[in-house]
Design a protein around this motif. Structure first.
Motif, PDB file in Angstrom:
ATOM      1  N   ARG A  31      -6.860  -0.445  -2.884  1.00 21.30           N
ATOM      2  CA  ARG A  31      -6.657  -1.784  -2.337  1.00 21.30           C
ATOM      3  C   ARG A  31      -7.905  -2.293  -1.649  1.00 21.30           C
ATOM      4  O   ARG A  31      -8.252  -3.480  -1.767  1.00 21.30           O
ATOM      5  N   THR A  75       0.840  -1.195   0.000  1.00 12.17           N
ATOM      6  CA  THR A  75       0.000   0.000   0.000  1.00 12.17           C
ATOM      7  C   THR A  75       0.876   1.245   0.000  1.00 12.17           C
ATOM      8  O   THR A  75       1.763   1.384   0.853  1.00 12.17           O
ATOM      9  N   THR A  88      -2.910   2.293  -3.865  1.00 11.30           N
ATOM     10  CA  THR A  88      -3.275   3.202  -2.788  1.00 11.30           C
ATOM     11  C   THR A  88      -4.237   2.500  -1.833  1.00 11.30           C
ATOM     12  O   THR A  88      -4.780   1.436  -2.142  1.00 11.30           O
ATOM     13  N   GLU A  89      -4.455   3.093  -0.681  1.00  7.48           N
ATOM     14  CA  GLU A  89      -5.304   2.445   0.320  1.00  7.48           C
ATOM     15  C   GLU A  89      -6.739   2.295  -0.176  1.00  7.48           C
ATOM     16  O   GLU A  89      -7.377   1.251   0.035  1.00  7.48           O
TER      17      GLU A  89
END
Length: 293
Positions: free
Chosen positions: A239, A124, A235-236
């Motif tokens: 994901r 991440t 990216t968070e």
């Protein structure tokens, strides 16, 4: 005169506390039992209303992970390639990717679209800029330190990113000058949120033992002598949206169940070698074929 009327009205009208106490003493179930709760709610509301909005503390939705938990390296699988451990160390420490996870897909049959004998690493990034900078530095590290030729799908190079940002800023200035607001949420090609770095086949990696093919085997493709490694950088938000871990773990679980079911069926249908002679008709001669006249 007005003050006298207000004073008389306040003396004649009972207070709310007197109403609550009288209702509780009379045994009214609707008012007497809920009077204390209503007073407690009113007190809490008055306290929250007295605190300004910028001083009110909101409870977070989920507890943030500590730095040690976010930078924890995953366990290595069985028979890992020698490059895997320094690669994980470089991704976590030098590049700063968090929440690394590893998926061993070498047993998966049929193999994934990325290739057979595959090991996938997922990490991440903390922002969109961090995503592209980390992917670019990771590819440069693989080329210079290990003489590999990775391919990064979704990566915006340094010159390409600057050019797209310049065009975006120029377009925004033109719209502001004309007094037009761009209300459409169009994709500007900058926020990808996902970079797939295909490292390729690592020749010095140990391959898991596979069943040997027959000499008369006919098919497409060829055997892979090494291990293929793919690094997924997201990216968070991306994901959480894709959830690749759940996707591939479910595929591995389905393959494991199917393999166990096939192995169990073969064991049940297998006949011991010593009991073949006891089968009816085993020692009989084959029937002769009658030739037509």
């Amino acid at each position: 005169m007005i003050l006298d009327h207000r004073r008389r009205y306040s003396e004649l009208s009972p207070s709310p506390s007197a109403l609550v106490s009288s209702s509780a003493s009379s045994g009214d179930p609707e008012i007497g039992t809920n009077g204390s709760e209503d007073e407690h709610d009113v007190g809490n509301n008055s306290v929250s209303d007295s605190i300004p909005w910028y001083l009110q503390v909101q409870t977070p939705r989920k507890d943030p992970k500590s730095l040690s938990e976010r930078q924890r390296l995953p366990n290595l699988p069985a028979d890992p390639p020698p490059l895997l451990q320094p690669m994980l160390q470089h991704i976590s420490v030098d590049l700063g990717l968090d929440d690394l996870s590893m998926l061993d897909l070498r047993d998966l049959d049929p193999p994934p679209a990325l290739g057979a004998n595959l090991i996938m690493i997922i990490g991440t990034a903390r922002s969109e800029k961090h995503l592209h900078v980390s992917a670019d530095r990771f590819c440069r590290w693989l080329r210079t330190a290990h003489r590999l030729t990775p391919y990064a799908d979704g990566l915006l190079g340094r010159g390409e990113l600057k050019l797209k940002l310049k065009r975006k800023n120029r377009r925004a200035r033109m719209l502001n000058t004309a007094g037009v607001s761009d209300g459409k949420n169009t994709d500007d090609g900058i926020r990808t949120g996902w970079v797939c770095v295909n490292i390729g086949v690592i020749e010095d990696g140990q391959q898991k033992e596979v069943n040997p093919k027959d000499d008369d085997y006919v098919g497409f493709g060829g055997e892979i002598s090494g291990v293929k490694v793919v690094v997924q950088m997201l990216t968070e938000e991306k994901r959480e949206e894709l959830d690749l871990e759940t996707l591939w773990n479910q595929a591995l679980a389905r393959y494991t169940r199917r393999r166990d079911r096939i192995a169990k069926g073969q064991e049940e249908n297998a006949v011991p070698s010593g009991h073949l002679e006891s089968l009816p008709g085993f020692n009989d001669s084959p029937p002769s074929l009658a030739l037509a006249p």
